[in-house]
Design a protein around this motif. Structure first.
Motif, PDB file in Angstrom:
ATOM      1  N   PHE A 294      -4.435  -7.689   6.180  1.00 38.96           N
ATOM      2  CA  PHE A 294      -3.037  -7.282   5.760  1.00 38.96           C
ATOM      3  C   PHE A 294      -2.389  -6.393   6.862  1.00 38.96           C
ATOM      4  CE2 PHE A 294      -4.498  -7.548   1.175  1.00 38.96           C
ATOM      5  CZ  PHE A 294      -3.584  -8.975   0.911  1.00 38.96           C
ATOM      6  N   VAL A 295      -3.097  -5.414   7.441  1.00 34.81           N
ATOM      7  CA  VAL A 295      -2.569  -4.446   8.514  1.00 34.81           C
ATOM      8  C   VAL A 295      -2.163  -5.559   9.791  1.00 34.81           C
ATOM      9  CG1 VAL A 295      -3.049  -2.845  10.106  1.00 34.81           C
ATOM     10  CG2 VAL A 295      -4.020  -2.444   7.672  1.00 34.81           C
ATOM     11  N   GLY A 296      -3.199  -6.477  10.002  1.00 38.73           N
ATOM     12  CA  GLY A 296      -2.578  -7.142  11.359  1.00 38.73           C
ATOM     13  C   GLY A 296      -1.514  -8.111  10.984  1.00 38.73           C
ATOM     14  N   LEU A 297      -1.442  -8.458   9.819  1.00 42.75           N
ATOM     15  CA  LEU A 297      -0.120  -9.403   9.519  1.00 42.75           C
ATOM     16  C   LEU A 297       1.120  -8.503   9.586  1.00 42.75           C
ATOM     17  CD1 LEU A 297       1.282 -12.061   8.959  1.00 42.75           C
ATOM     18  CD2 LEU A 297       0.596 -11.676   6.476  1.00 42.75           C
ATOM     19  N   ALA A 298       0.906  -7.354   8.820  1.00 45.22           N
ATOM     20  CA  ALA A 298       2.068  -6.374   8.653  1.00 45.22           C
ATOM     21  C   ALA A 298       2.613  -5.934  10.136  1.00 45.22           C
ATOM     22  CB  ALA A 298       1.637  -5.405   7.802  1.00 45.22           C
ATOM     23  N   GLU A 299       1.542  -5.786  10.952  1.00 43.59           N
ATOM     24  CA  GLU A 299       1.825  -5.037  12.248  1.00 43.59           C
ATOM     25  C   GLU A 299       2.444  -6.056  13.009  1.00 43.59           C
ATOM     26  OE1 GLU A 299      -1.507  -3.379  14.122  1.00 43.59           O
ATOM     27  OE2 GLU A 299      -0.329  -3.171  16.170  1.00 43.59           O
TER      28      GLU A 299
ATOM     29  N   TRP B  71      14.206   5.805  14.264  1.00 41.45           N
ATOM     30  CA  TRP B  71      14.287   4.695  13.504  1.00 41.45           C
ATOM     31  C   TRP B  71      12.939   3.766  13.236  1.00 41.45           C
ATOM     32  CZ3 TRP B  71      14.220  -0.112  15.145  1.00 41.45           C
ATOM     33  CH2 TRP B  71      14.803  -0.310  16.638  1.00 41.45           C
ATOM     34  N   ALA B  72      12.733   3.405  12.110  1.00 39.44           N
ATOM     35  CA  ALA B  72      11.378   2.463  12.197  1.00 39.44           C
ATOM     36  C   ALA B  72      11.602   1.268  11.134  1.00 39.44           C
ATOM     37  CB  ALA B  72      10.209   3.371  11.555  1.00 39.44           C
ATOM     38  N   VAL B  73      10.714   0.344  11.562  1.00 37.70           N
ATOM     39  CA  VAL B  73      10.402  -0.616  10.365  1.00 37.70           C
ATOM     40  C   VAL B  73       9.155  -0.323   9.742  1.00 37.70           C
ATOM     41  CG1 VAL B  73       9.791  -3.214  10.133  1.00 37.70           C
ATOM     42  CG2 VAL B  73      11.468  -2.589  12.085  1.00 37.70           C
ATOM     43  N   SER B  74       9.594  -0.353   8.235  1.00 37.48           N
ATOM     44  CA  SER B  74       8.219   0.020   7.628  1.00 37.48           C
ATOM     45  C   SER B  74       7.804  -1.217   6.471  1.00 37.48           C
ATOM     46  CB  SER B  74       8.620   1.562   6.706  1.00 37.48           C
ATOM     47  OG  SER B  74       7.844   1.682   5.531  1.00 37.48           O
ATOM     48  N   ILE B  75       6.638  -1.317   6.772  1.00 37.08           N
ATOM     49  CA  ILE B  75       5.901  -2.343   5.824  1.00 37.08           C
ATOM     50  C   ILE B  75       4.593  -2.041   5.324  1.00 37.08           C
ATOM     51  CG2 ILE B  75       5.033  -4.807   5.774  1.00 37.08           C
ATOM     52  CD1 ILE B  75       6.933  -5.515   8.200  1.00 37.08           C
ATOM     53  N   ALA B  76       4.643  -2.016   3.758  1.00 31.89           N
ATOM     54  CA  ALA B  76       3.418  -1.843   3.025  1.00 31.89           C
ATOM     55  C   ALA B  76       2.936  -2.900   2.113  1.00 31.89           C
ATOM     56  CB  ALA B  76       3.645  -0.610   2.117  1.00 31.89           C
ATOM     57  N   VAL B  77       1.609  -2.978   1.940  1.00 34.59           N
ATOM     58  CA  VAL B  77       0.992  -4.048   1.118  1.00 34.59           C
ATOM     59  C   VAL B  77       0.269  -3.246  -0.052  1.00 34.59           C
ATOM     60  CG1 VAL B  77      -0.344  -5.950   1.208  1.00 34.59           C
ATOM     61  CG2 VAL B  77       0.710  -5.423   3.177  1.00 34.59           C
TER      62      VAL B  77
ATOM     63  N   GLY C 168      -0.680  -0.179   5.269  1.00 36.36           N
ATOM     64  CA  GLY C 168       0.882   0.479   5.805  1.00 36.36           C
ATOM     65  C   GLY C 168       0.916   0.363   7.469  1.00 36.36           C
ATOM     66  N   VAL C 169       2.269  -0.135   7.783  1.00 38.13           N
ATOM     67  CA  VAL C 169       2.536  -0.292   9.295  1.00 38.13           C
ATOM     68  C   VAL C 169       3.909   0.368   9.319  1.00 38.13           C
ATOM     69  CG1 VAL C 169       2.980  -1.485  11.105  1.00 38.13           C
ATOM     70  CG2 VAL C 169       1.130  -2.097   9.693  1.00 38.13           C
TER      71      VAL C 169
END
Ligand code: IPD
Ligand code: CA
Ligand code: CA
Length: 262
Positions: free
Chosen positions: A4-9, A98-104, A113-114
């Protein structure tokens, strides 16, 4: 979890690269939301569309909650929580934070979380139980800092009545801490607690997509993240700091009734 971290990253990096490339030509406001200062650019929408397409291409059964596109149901038990640009006002003005934020989320719990701060080439990552990282560096929040010595990040909402109260609360906090920072991105503020770049963070009115990914980064870096009176992080109030300082900040804020709005 690391899948999940790898895909989110990968997805957060692709969205960040797209935003960096297109920002100079396309950063104008296309819509306002809760108030005239609560803006959306075409690139907030483009970033979320890219992120949704990449998630669904890799994992078609997953649900997605995104700030701009709302909730899309899935049947896999996995939900992605996305803020396509956290810190849109900074983005609009050409400020770097600013950031792109993605959590699973699995079973209601954030497991990965990334937070990609593309302008700085910094990608914060965390997996539940596996630590928080900035590149190859493991993150630990600052510990043993008394409130009077704490550098505290905060932010303000978009509605005037809420800001009036936030200003009143801030007037009581400011004389009791080292100083205040208003960076303009909740996700980066909370990652900054994780990285020891600030000691604490609090804010009223943040949304789940603002703190979902960064909250895991902070927790995995040893920080406590939560709301008032033992509640979990929520839109009424979210606080984040090392244990000890968290309670000190909590006990300063609670009697100030920061959850009221004018
Ligand atoms: C905002 C940022 C800001 C916080 C606001 C958020 P947006 O998110 O995180 O720091 O103070 O409460 O709404 O609108 O830039 O995605
Ligand atoms: Ca946000
Ligand atoms: Ca946003």
């Amino acid at each position: 979890m690391s899948d999940f971290v790898g895909l989110a990253e990968d997805i957060a990096r692709e969205a960040g690269d797209m935003l960096l490339a297109k920002r100079p030509a396309m950063s104008e406001v296309v819509e306002t939301k809760s108030s005239p200062t609560d803006v959306v650019t075409a690139l907030d929408k483009a970033s979320e569309e890219l992120i949704r397409a990449r998630i669904l291409a890799a994992r078609p059964g997953d649900a997605i909650l995104g700030e701009e596109g709302g909730e899309a149901r899935g049947d896999s038990g996995v939900r992605w929580v996305v803020d396509p640009i956290d810190g849109t006002v900074n983005f609009l003005y050409g400020l770097p934070d600013w950031a792109v934020s993605i959590a699973v989320e699995v079973g209601g719990r954030i497991v990965a979380g990334v937070v990609n701060v593309a302008t700085r080439g910094e990608v914060f990552t965390a997996a539940l139980g596996e630590g928080a990282w900035l590149g190859g560096q493991r993150l630990r929040c600052n510990t043993g800092v008394p409130l009077a010595q704490a550098l505290v990040a905060t932010g303000f909402g978009y509605l005037p009545g809420r800001r009036e109260v936030q200003g009143q609360v801030l007037a009581s906090v400011l004389p009791r801490v080292r100083d205040i920072r208003r960076g303009g991105s909740c996700a980066i503020d909370i990652c900054s607690v994780a990285a020891g770049r600030v000691d604490a963070y609090y804010e009223r009115g943040v949304n789940y997509w603002d703190y979902a990914a960064a909250g895991l980064v902070a927790a995995e870096a040893g920080a406590r993240i939560g709301g008032l009176h033992g509640r979990p992080s929520n839109s009424d109030l979210t606080l984040c700091a090392a244990p000890g300082l968290f309670e000190e900040l909590h006990d300063l804020l609670a009697p100030l009734d920061p959850e009221r709005d004018a």
